[in-house]
Design a protein around this motif. Structure first.
Motif, mmCIF file in Angstrom:
data_model
loop_
_atom_site.group_PDB
_atom_site.id
_atom_site.type_symbol
_atom_site.label_atom_id
_atom_site.label_comp_id
_atom_site.label_asym_id
_atom_site.label_seq_id
_atom_site.Cartn_x
_atom_site.Cartn_y
_atom_site.Cartn_z
ATOM 1 N N VAL A 1 1.309 -9.400 -3.722
ATOM 2 C CA VAL A 1 2.425 -8.979 -4.584
ATOM 3 C C VAL A 1 3.122 -10.174 -5.210
ATOM 4 O O VAL A 1 4.301 -10.109 -5.556
ATOM 5 N N ALA A 2 2.396 -11.287 -5.356
ATOM 6 C CA ALA A 2 3.016 -12.505 -5.890
ATOM 7 C C ALA A 2 3.664 -12.270 -7.247
ATOM 8 O O ALA A 2 4.657 -12.919 -7.595
ATOM 9 N N GLY A 3 3.115 -11.340 -8.023
ATOM 10 C CA GLY A 3 3.696 -11.051 -9.327
ATOM 11 C C GLY A 3 4.913 -10.155 -9.271
ATOM 12 O O GLY A 3 5.521 -9.872 -10.310
ATOM 13 N N HIS A 4 5.268 -9.694 -8.074
ATOM 14 C CA HIS A 4 6.424 -8.808 -7.903
ATOM 15 C C HIS A 4 7.501 -9.535 -7.092
ATOM 16 O O HIS A 4 7.887 -9.114 -6.008
ATOM 17 N N THR A 5 7.948 -10.665 -7.619
ATOM 18 C CA THR A 5 8.978 -11.481 -6.973
ATOM 19 C C THR A 5 10.282 -11.303 -7.749
ATOM 20 O O THR A 5 10.266 -11.239 -8.973
ATOM 21 N N PRO A 6 11.418 -11.224 -7.038
ATOM 22 C CA PRO A 6 11.603 -11.369 -5.593
ATOM 23 C C PRO A 6 11.191 -10.115 -4.817
ATOM 24 O O PRO A 6 10.895 -9.076 -5.410
ATOM 25 N N SER A 7 11.234 -10.243 -3.474
ATOM 26 C CA SER A 7 10.835 -9.151 -2.599
ATOM 27 C C SER A 7 12.046 -8.637 -1.816
ATOM 28 O O SER A 7 12.333 -9.120 -0.718
ATOM 29 N N PRO A 8 12.785 -7.680 -2.370
ATOM 30 C CA PRO A 8 13.993 -7.197 -1.690
ATOM 31 C C PRO A 8 13.706 -6.526 -0.345
ATOM 32 O O PRO A 8 14.563 -6.520 0.538
ATOM 33 N N LYS A 9 12.516 -5.974 -0.186
ATOM 34 C CA LYS A 9 12.185 -5.334 1.093
ATOM 35 C C LYS A 9 12.108 -6.371 2.209
ATOM 36 O O LYS A 9 12.550 -6.111 3.335
ATOM 37 N N ALA A 10 11.579 -7.555 1.909
ATOM 38 C CA ALA A 10 11.525 -8.629 2.908
ATOM 39 C C ALA A 10 12.917 -9.188 3.174
ATOM 40 O O ALA A 10 13.271 -9.519 4.318
ATOM 41 N N THR A 11 13.722 -9.308 2.125
ATOM 42 C CA THR A 11 15.104 -9.772 2.301
ATOM 43 C C THR A 11 15.869 -8.818 3.208
ATOM 44 O O THR A 11 16.599 -9.243 4.116
ATOM 45 N N LEU A 12 15.695 -7.528 2.983
ATOM 46 C CA LEU A 12 16.369 -6.517 3.805
ATOM 47 C C LEU A 12 15.938 -6.628 5.258
ATOM 48 O O LEU A 12 16.775 -6.533 6.174
ATOM 49 N N ALA A 13 14.653 -6.856 5.496
ATOM 50 C CA ALA A 13 14.152 -6.983 6.871
ATOM 51 C C ALA A 13 14.764 -8.194 7.561
ATOM 52 O O ALA A 13 15.117 -8.135 8.752
ATOM 53 N N LEU A 14 14.887 -9.304 6.833
ATOM 54 C CA LEU A 14 15.505 -10.500 7.416
ATOM 55 C C LEU A 14 16.968 -10.243 7.784
ATOM 56 O O LEU A 14 17.432 -10.630 8.865
ATOM 57 N N LEU A 15 17.698 -9.601 6.906
ATOM 58 C CA LEU A 15 19.116 -9.333 7.180
ATOM 59 C C LEU A 15 19.285 -8.367 8.345
ATOM 60 O O LEU A 15 20.199 -8.523 9.166
#
Length: 288
Positions: free
Chosen positions: A187-201
């Motif tokens: 998904v490199a062309g779909h940056t940023p990745s809010p789903k990963a940010t949400l998981a980190l938070l």
């Protein structure tokens, strides 16, 4: 939650530590929710290679041209609390003098009675975008692992700046933890990745006990996932690959799977060769 104390530095750096911009976006979300002030900032001449991280030219509100240099700074909440609070260490990964860079911030942390350090990172991995983002939560500190139920990385090899600062913190008695989100590599062309940010938070809130903001991340994560679904619908090879990843992930998540499955995948990723924006070391990706 007391394993990290009540004054916790959360660190996130732009660069190889930040696949899908997940870690830097998490730090930005934290910063937007609370008013912060600068505790310390480094001299960019000492640590940055301007051919690698170039200064940026822009125009201010009055139409004057400005030049912004790469930076790294430690921030603390303007309004102090008797409860646990998050400080932020943010900026660009330095190009040189990592020991001095780490020592400079650790000296300030000791002066300010910082009690804990959490590194945020994200890495490209062989995971499907349709499943929950896995976050490797680890620590080299025995007390932190036992208290928070974190893993211990057994990796030996090259490291990035987060490991350098974390190591320096542990050496002076500041307990540390690291959180790494796995971002689907296709998904490199779909940056940023809010789903990963949400998981980190989500994981950060769990280990610190401090409520953290999510903003519109839930909706943005659904939109992000839908955009990749749409792209995959037009690409049979991509769709087949995603189904394979889903089968593998579902096997890990099954009741029969080992509780160490995610940790083992993290270790496998660390030892994997190949191209990509992140090829991490002990707990984070080094610069190439």
């Amino acid at each position: 939650m007391d394993a990290l104390g009540r004054r916790i530095i959360v660190a996130a750096f732009d660069g190889w530590n930040d696949a899908g911009e997940a870690a830097s976006a998490a730090a930005s979300m934290l910063r937007a929710d609370v008013e912060y002030e600068v505790v310390h900032t480094v001299d960019p001449e000492l640590y940055f290679d301007y051919q690698y991280t170039r200064p940026q030219v822009g125009v201010d509100a009055e139409g004057r041209r400005t030049l912004t240099w790469p930076e790294a700074r430690l921030l603390r909440p303007v309004v102090r609390s008797d409860d646990a609070e998050i400080w932020l260490l943010v900026g660009v990964e330095p190009a040189r003098a990592w020991q001095a860079f780490a020592a400079e911030f650790i000296d300030v942390a000791l002066r300010e009675d910082v009690s804990g350090f959490v590194a945020l990172g994200s890495m490209m991995s062989d995971v499907p975008h349709t499943r929950p983002i896995s976050v490797f939560a680890g620590s080299d500190n025995d007390a932190v692992r036992q208290s928070l139920g974190l893993e211990r990385s057994l990796y030996e090899g090259p490291v990035g700046i987060l490991s350098a600062i974390g190591y320096a913190a542990e050496q002076v008695g500041i307990p540390t933890a690291s959180l790494w989100a796995s971002v689907p590599h296709y998904v490199a062309g779909h940056t940023p990745s809010p789903k990963a940010t949400l998981a980190l938070l989500d994981k950060l809130e769990t280990i610190t006990g401090i409520a953290v903001p999510r903003g519109e991340l839930d909706a943005e994560a659904r939109q992000w996932e839908a955009s990749i679904d749409a792209a995959a619908a037009d690409d049979e090879e991509m769709s087949d690959y995603i189904r394979q990843l889903e089968q593998t992930r579902d096997t890990w998540d099954s009741p029969e799977a080992s509780g160490d499955a995610i940790a083992q995948e993290f270790e496998r990723y660390l030892r994997r060769g190949g191209d990509g924006p992140a090829k991490p070391g002990r707990d984070d990706p080094p610069r190439r």
